[in-house]
Design an enzyme around this catalytic site. Structure first.
Site, PDB file in Angstrom:
ATOM      1  CB  ALA A 109      23.498  -9.484  50.793  1.00 28.31           C
ATOM      2  CB  ILE A 124      22.672  -4.218  46.390  1.00 22.83           C
ATOM      3  CG1 ILE A 124      22.442  -3.404  47.660  1.00 22.83           C
ATOM      4  CG2 ILE A 124      21.436  -5.033  46.017  1.00 22.83           C
ATOM      5  CD1 ILE A 124      22.171  -4.229  48.897  1.00 22.83           C
ATOM      6  CE  LYS A 125      26.525 -11.822  44.377  1.00 25.58           C
ATOM      7  NZ  LYS A 125      27.015 -13.155  44.808  1.00 25.58           N
ATOM      8  CB  VAL A 126      21.253  -6.287  40.848  1.00 30.36           C
ATOM      9  CG1 VAL A 126      19.980  -6.259  40.007  1.00 30.36           C
ATOM     10  CG2 VAL A 126      21.112  -5.408  42.085  1.00 30.36           C
TER      11      VAL A 126
END
Length: 217
Positions: free
Chosen positions: A58, A84-86
Site C-alpha cells: 500500500a 510500504i510503497k513510497v
C-alpha cells in the site's frame, strides 16, 4: 519469480488468488479509490482472501518524509507485514532511508529511470517498481529501463528486487521476465490474458465434442 495482482477488486482477488500462483497483491491510491473503500477496510479483506503468507503493498500519500514515515507506521497497524510503497522523489528517498532504519520494508514506486530505481535501492528499498508502459508512452523503452535497472541492482544493490509494473499486454510482462526481472505486478485484465485464449477454448470444445460423439455425456 514473484507474480502479484495489481488491484483492490475483492471479487477479482478472490477468483485469481484461487487460480494463479500469486505471491500477493499491490495497490496504489488510484486503485484504492476505484474500489470505493478505505484501506482500513480493504487491507483486512484482502488479507483474508490471500492468506497469511501473501505479501501486500500500500502506498503513502504524504509529501514530506516525516509524514510519509508516520503514515507508513499507521498503515502497518492495519497489516503488520505490509510493504510500504513510497514515490521515488527527494522526500521519498529520505522516507525510504528512515523506514529502512525502522526495519519497515518499502517499495520505491513511480520509477521512470534506472538511476532513480538504483537510488531507491541504495536508500534501503526492498523493491523498486519501474512503470513499463508509462515509460513507453513517454517515448522511452520500458523494457530497456527494466533491463538496465536489473543490471544495476545485481551489481550494486542485490538485496533489492525489480517489481515491474504498469502493463497493458502479456507480451510486455513476458519481455520483462526474460530480461531477468524477478517480480511483476499485473492488472486483472492482463492477468486474465495470460491463460485465456480463443485457441485454447476451441481446442477444449473440440475435445468435449469428440468425446461426446464417441461415448456420450
Amino acid at each position: 519469480m514473484e507474480l502479484y495482482l495489481d488491484t483492490a477488486n475483492l471479487t477479482a482477488i478472490e477468483r485469481l488468488s484461487r487460480q494463479f500462483p500469486l505471491q500477493g497483491v499491490t495497490t496504489n491510491p488510484s486503485i484504492v479509490a476505484a474500489a470505493g473503500k478505505p484501506l482500513a477496510q480493504l487491507l483486512p479483506a484482502i488479507r483474508e482472501l490471500v492468506g497469511p503468507r501473501a505479501r501486500l503493498f500500500a502506498q503513502v500519500l504524504a509529501e514530506r518524509a516525516d509524514e510519509m514515515v508516520a503514515e507508513a507506521q499507521a498503515l502497518r497497524q492495519l497489516d503488520p507485514d505490509l510493504v510500504i510503497k513510497v514515490p521515488v522523489c527527494g522526500e521519498g528517498l529520505a522516507a525510504i532511508k528512515r523506514l529502512s532504519l525502522l526495519e519497515i520494508p518499502s517499495l520505491g514506486t513511480a520509477v521512470y529511470t534506472p538511476m532513480q530505481g538504483l537510488l531507491a535501492a541504495l536508500a534501503g528499498a526492498s523493491y523498486v517498481a519501474p512503470y513499463v508502459n508509462r515509460i513507453d508512452a513517454q517515448g522511452g523503452s520500458g523494457l530497456v529501463a527494466v533491463r538496465e535497472l536489473q543490471q544495476l541492482l545485481t551489481l550494486h544493490a542485490p538485496h533489492c528486487q525489480v517489481l515491474a509494473a504498469s502493463f497493458k499486454t502479456p507480451r510486455q510482462a513476458l519481455d520483462c521476465l526474460l530480461t531477468g526481472a524477478s517480480a511483476i505486478t499485473l492488472p486483472v485484465d492482463v492477468t486474465d490474458q495470460l491463460i485465456h485464449s480463443p485457441a485454447v477454448d476451441a481446442a477444449l470444445a473440440k475435445f468435449r465434442l469428440d468425446w461426446q460423439q464417441a461415448f456420450g455425456a
